[in-house]
Design a protein around this motif. Structure first.
Motif, PDB file in Angstrom:
ATOM      1  N   UNK A 131       0.820  -1.210   0.000  1.00 27.60           N
ATOM      2  CA  UNK A 131       0.000   0.000   0.000  1.00 27.60           C
ATOM      3  C   UNK A 131       0.853   1.259   0.000  1.00 27.60           C
ATOM      4  N   UNK A 132       1.926   1.266   0.794  1.00 27.52           N
ATOM      5  CA  UNK A 132       2.745   2.470   0.889  1.00 27.52           C
ATOM      6  C   UNK A 132       3.502   2.731  -0.409  1.00 27.52           C
ATOM      7  N   UNK A 133       4.119   1.710  -0.968  1.00 29.57           N
ATOM      8  CA  UNK A 133       4.841   1.887  -2.227  1.00 29.57           C
ATOM      9  C   UNK A 133       3.883   2.299  -3.350  1.00 29.57           C
ATOM     10  N   UNK A 134       2.723   1.648  -3.410  1.00 30.46           N
ATOM     11  CA  UNK A 134       1.749   1.987  -4.443  1.00 30.46           C
ATOM     12  C   UNK A 134       1.310   3.442  -4.326  1.00 30.46           C
ATOM     13  N   UNK A 135       1.011   3.862  -3.099  1.00 28.67           N
ATOM     14  CA  UNK A 135       0.569   5.239  -2.874  1.00 28.67           C
ATOM     15  C   UNK A 135       1.681   6.231  -3.176  1.00 28.67           C
ATOM     16  N   UNK A 136       2.909   5.913  -2.734  1.00 18.30           N
ATOM     17  CA  UNK A 136       4.037   6.824  -2.942  1.00 18.30           C
ATOM     18  C   UNK A 136       4.333   7.009  -4.420  1.00 18.30           C
ATOM     19  N   UNK A 137       4.376   5.934  -5.177  1.00 18.78           N
ATOM     20  CA  UNK A 137       4.648   6.043  -6.607  1.00 18.78           C
ATOM     21  C   UNK A 137       3.488   6.706  -7.345  1.00 18.78           C
ATOM     22  N   UNK A 138       2.275   6.429  -6.897  1.00 20.01           N
ATOM     23  CA  UNK A 138       1.104   7.054  -7.515  1.00 20.01           C
ATOM     24  C   UNK A 138       1.137   8.566  -7.314  1.00 20.01           C
ATOM     25  N   UNK A 139       1.465   8.999  -6.115  1.00 19.65           N
ATOM     26  CA  UNK A 139       1.524  10.435  -5.828  1.00 19.65           C
ATOM     27  C   UNK A 139       2.664  11.091  -6.606  1.00 19.65           C
ATOM     28  N   UNK A 140       3.779  10.401  -6.737  1.00 16.48           N
ATOM     29  CA  UNK A 140       4.876  10.947  -7.533  1.00 16.48           C
ATOM     30  C   UNK A 140       4.490  11.065  -9.000  1.00 16.48           C
ATOM     31  N   UNK A 141       3.691  10.105  -9.468  1.00 18.79           N
ATOM     32  CA  UNK A 141       3.265  10.131 -10.868  1.00 18.79           C
ATOM     33  C   UNK A 141       2.349  11.320 -11.166  1.00 18.79           C
ATOM     34  N   UNK A 142       1.713  11.857 -10.128  1.00 14.99           N
ATOM     35  CA  UNK A 142       0.870  13.025 -10.320  1.00 14.99           C
ATOM     36  C   UNK A 142       1.712  14.284 -10.537  1.00 14.99           C
ATOM     37  N   UNK A 143       2.966  14.255 -10.073  1.00 12.51           N
ATOM     38  CA  UNK A 143       3.837  15.433 -10.177  1.00 12.51           C
ATOM     39  C   UNK A 143       4.870  15.308 -11.292  1.00 12.51           C
ATOM     40  N   UNK A 144       5.373  14.086 -11.506  1.00  7.07           N
ATOM     41  CA  UNK A 144       6.413  13.874 -12.498  1.00  7.07           C
ATOM     42  C   UNK A 144       5.960  12.801 -13.488  1.00  7.07           C
ATOM     43  N   UNK A 145       6.573  12.819 -14.657  1.00  4.62           N
ATOM     44  CA  UNK A 145       6.395  11.688 -15.568  1.00  4.62           C
ATOM     45  C   UNK A 145       7.408  10.630 -15.144  1.00  4.62           C
TER      46      UNK A 145
END
Length: 392
Positions: A131-145
């Motif tokens: 859950x944490x890795x999924x959320x962290x990468x998902x949130x990063x994907x909202x800011x960066x490609x």
């Protein structure tokens, strides 16, 4: 709310739910069959001692499944939810470090929860990392490609992963460490990150993993106890250590060979009569093979294989990166843990004491796995809804 429930019922993943239910009930039957002698002789309890305890575990697990199945998975990307999950993890690891209890191999992996029995934080850590890795990468994907994303830009998830792995390694639950590493890599691979960036990330994890091992062996020199060294030696030729470290493996072989293709019959195992230690836990598959033969194997492998297939199938179909990472992480968890357990039983890899998902006796395991299945069912529901919208 009524609209949500109606849509939920229409898109509920019934095949996945009934597969999990079938495996859990089948495991319950085999726990009763395999643990009767252990309950009477070692625990001085009634023959259904472990069976009755597992029934209670399954009731709690069903409630956990229901809650997770109705809780929209998108909320796991919320900062407050992520913080809450992290706080729970810190509390559990602090608790196990201060007042943890262990077993014969020198591990300190369980905590006593008043009214609930023992709890193993490493099982919670597996779901947490997903859950944490999924959320962290998902949130990063909202800011960066993802093409521009570098390992240094996800420093905190990497740092947290390192701390989690270090805590589990110090317990010392080496089987869980392997699973946590596999889960982290699987979630990152499913994120959509470019191949070159993925290998950079993998290199960072590998480097830090090596540092953790070096520190672990330096500060905790007793990690390679005689029991663990014996497991490594007995892996090469268990019959040379039949009266010692190879005892469990050898008697597991006797159980598998004694069952043949058709099995001796339900309840007719010989090895569970004091020969195979703790047959209701990580070696329950040997008893299944002895009593039910190829049919028992097909039930277990078929059920686990379907769950893994379903998880990856959902991950491949969905267009939502968060859903894809969660589904792939859960499927990888089931896959890695099943392989490690079955590999140890059959002698393919050294023993690590990892339980067989949904089959082995254990409260923490079945509850956390049920939570994961509830989340996967919720992801599946939303994926079906989105797919229908696209088609219409």
């Amino acid at each position: 709310m009524n609209k949500y429930l109606k849509r939920y019922a229409q898109n509920f993943d019934y095949p996945l739910f009934f597969t999990v239910l079938l495996l859990s009930l089948f495991g319950l039957v085999m726990i009763y069959s395999s643990s009767m002698m252990v309950a009477i002789v070692l625990e001085d309890e009634a023959p259904d001692y472990f069976y009755a305890r597992q029934v209670k575990n399954l009731i709690v697990a069903f409630l956990a499944f229901a809650v997770a199945a109705f809780f929209p998975y998108k909320h796991y990307a919320n900062k407050n939810i992520m913080l809450l999950l992290t706080v729970v993890l810190v509390v559990l690891f602090t608790w196990v470090k201060v007042k943890g209890i262990g077993g014969e191999l020198g591990s300190q992996s369980w905590i006593k929860v008043p009214g609930l029995g023992s709890f193993q934080p490493s099982e919670y850590a597996k779901l947490f990392i997903i859950l944490y890795f999924s959320a962290a990468f998902y949130r990063k994907a909202q800011k960066y490609t993802f093409e521009k994303l570098q390992p240094t830009e996800i420093f905190y998830p990497i740092l947290l992963w390192i701390l989690v792995v270090a805590c589990v390694a110090f317990e010392t639950d080496l089987g869980a460490v392997i699973i946590l590493c596999g889960i982290a890599i699987s979630v990152v691979a499913a994120s959509g990150i470019p191949f070159k960036t993925f290998w950079k990330f993998f290199g960072v994890l590998g480097a830090f993993g090596g540092i953790i091992l070096a520190i672990l062996f330096t500060l905790k020199g007793d990690i390679l106890t005689d029991s663990r060294i014996g497991r490594i030696k007995s892996y090469i030729n268990p019959f040379d250590y039949e009266d010692g470290s190879g005892h469990q493996v050898v008697n597991g072989y006797y159980a598998i060979g004694g069952g043949g293709l058709e099995g001796r019959g339900l309840g007719q195992s010989i090895q569970k009569l004091g020969y195979l230690p703790e047959p209701q836990t990580d070696f329950i598959m040997a008893i299944i093979m002895e009593e039910l033969g190829i049919w028992g194997v097909l039930i277990v492998l078929g059920g686990l294989g379907f769950i893994i297939y379903r998880g990856f199938s959902i991950a491949l179909r969905t267009k939502d990166p968060l859903a894809r990472m969660i589904a792939a992480g859960i499927a990888s968890w089931i896959g890695f843990q099943s392989f490690i357990n079955l590999g140890g039983v059959t002698g393919l890899i050294p023993l690590t004491g990892v339980t067989l998902p949904f089959i082995s006796y254990g409260g923490t395991s079945i509850i956390m796995l049920s939570l994961a299945m509830g989340i996967l069912v919720n992801v599946s529901m939303f994926e079906r809804v989105e797919r229908k919208k696209t088609i219409s």
